[in-house]
Design an enzyme around this catalytic site. Structure first.
Site, PDB file in Angstrom:
ATOM      1  N   SER A 108      32.439  29.450 -28.808  1.00 20.93           N
ATOM      2  CA  SER A 108      31.227  29.905 -28.696  1.00 20.93           C
ATOM      3  C   SER A 108      30.976  31.307 -28.723  1.00 20.93           C
ATOM      4  O   SER A 108      29.849  32.048 -29.362  1.00 20.93           O
ATOM      5  CB  SER A 108      30.472  29.289 -27.424  1.00 20.93           C
ATOM      6  OG  SER A 108      30.443  27.852 -27.609  1.00 20.93           O
ATOM      7  N   HIS A 154      28.772  33.671 -24.572  1.00 22.73           N
ATOM      8  CA  HIS A 154      27.769  33.908 -25.505  1.00 22.73           C
ATOM      9  C   HIS A 154      27.104  35.408 -25.588  1.00 22.73           C
ATOM     10  O   HIS A 154      27.208  36.000 -26.696  1.00 22.73           O
ATOM     11  CB  HIS A 154      26.509  32.904 -25.216  1.00 22.73           C
ATOM     12  CG  HIS A 154      26.918  31.514 -25.549  1.00 22.73           C
ATOM     13  ND1 HIS A 154      25.831  30.551 -25.355  1.00 22.73           N
ATOM     14  CD2 HIS A 154      28.089  30.936 -25.710  1.00 22.73           C
ATOM     15  CE1 HIS A 154      26.396  29.462 -25.412  1.00 22.73           C
ATOM     16  NE2 HIS A 154      27.761  29.537 -25.685  1.00 22.73           N
TER      17      HIS A 154
END
Length: 204
Positions: A108, A154
Site C-alpha cells: 500500500s 499510505h
C-alpha cells in the site's frame, strides 16, 4: 516488465506465506525491530494479509493500472527506483506515526507512492488531475475508517513518491538529466533514511 515482475513477486510471496510458517512475522515491518531488521522496511511491501484477499487484489490492480502508465513514461530503472523509494517512505511513515509494536505488511505504501507520482507528473504535463485527487482522497479516508489499514504507510509512501516523481519530472533537460535524476532520487531516499534515523535516535 518491471510492473509485471513486481506483481509476480508479490503473488509468489503471498502464496509462500501459506507454506512457510513465520514468513510474515520475519519479513513484515515493525518499528520495534528497525535497527536489527532494517531490510523489512522493503520486504514488507511484498507481503500481504492472508485473511483478506482484497488486500493483495486491490494493491496489484492499482500497481498494474498505474504501472502500465508510468513505467513506459519513466523507463524501467526509474520506475523501479520510484516504487522502492515509495515502499521505503511508507515504512518511514509507520516508524514516525505508529506504535512501536505495530506489524505492517503490504504494498500500500508503494502504491500510494505511485498515486503521488502520477499526480506530480500529470501536473507537470498539464493533465487533468481532478479524478486522481478524488481517488487518492477516497483511499486515504478508507485508511482511517477501516480497521487494519496502515494510513501511516499510505502517507509516507504518498510523500516519498511525490518527491521522487518531482525529481524525475522537473529535472532539467540535457546531457546531465540522468545524472540529476539519479542524484535527486538518492537524495530523496537519503532524506527519508535521515528522518527514520532521527526517529530511532529520539527513541533510544
Amino acid at each position: 516488465m518491471v510492473t509485471y515482475t513486481l506483481i509476480g513477486l508479490c503473488v509468489a510471496v503471498f502464496l509462500l506465506q501459506f507454506v512457510v510458517p513465520g514468513l510474515t512475522r520475519s519479513f513484515g515491518y515493525s518499528p520495534l525491530y528497525t535497527l536489527t531488521d532494517p531490510w523489512t522496511m522493503l520486504t514488507s511491501a511484498f507481503l500481504h494479509s492472508q485473511g483478506f484477499f482484497l488486500h493483495i487484489a486491490f494493491n496489484m490492480y492499482i500497481l498494474w493500472l498505474i504501472g502500465n502508465s508510468l513505467e513506459p513514461l519513466l523507463g524501467r530503472s526509474r520506475f523501479l527506483a520510484l516504487y522502492l523509494i515509495s515502499a521505503f517512505g511508507g515504512s518511514v511513515g509507520v516508524l514516525l506515526l505508529s506504535p512501536l509494536n505495530t506489524l505492517v505488511i503490504g504494498a500500500s505504501g508503494a502504491v500510494f507512492g505511485l498515486f503521488g507520482a502520477l499526480f506530480v507528473i500529470q501536473r507537470q504535463r498539464g493533465g487533468d488531475v481532478r479524478q486522481l485527487v478524488i481517488l487518492i482522497a477516497i483511499n486515504a479516508v478508507l485508511g482511517f475508517v477501516v480497521s487494519g489499514i496502515a494510513w501511516q504507510a499510505h502517507l509516507g509512501g504518498l510523500v516519498a513518491g511525490g518527491l521522487a516523481a518531482a525529481v524525475l519530472a522537473y529535472a532539467p533537460r540535457g546531457k546531465k538529466r540522468t545524472l540529476v535524476q539519479t542524484a535527486g532520487l538518492v537524495s530523496v531516499a537519503a532524506l527519508f533514511a535521515a528522518i527514520g534515523a532521527g526517529r530511532i535516535w529520539a527513541l533510544l
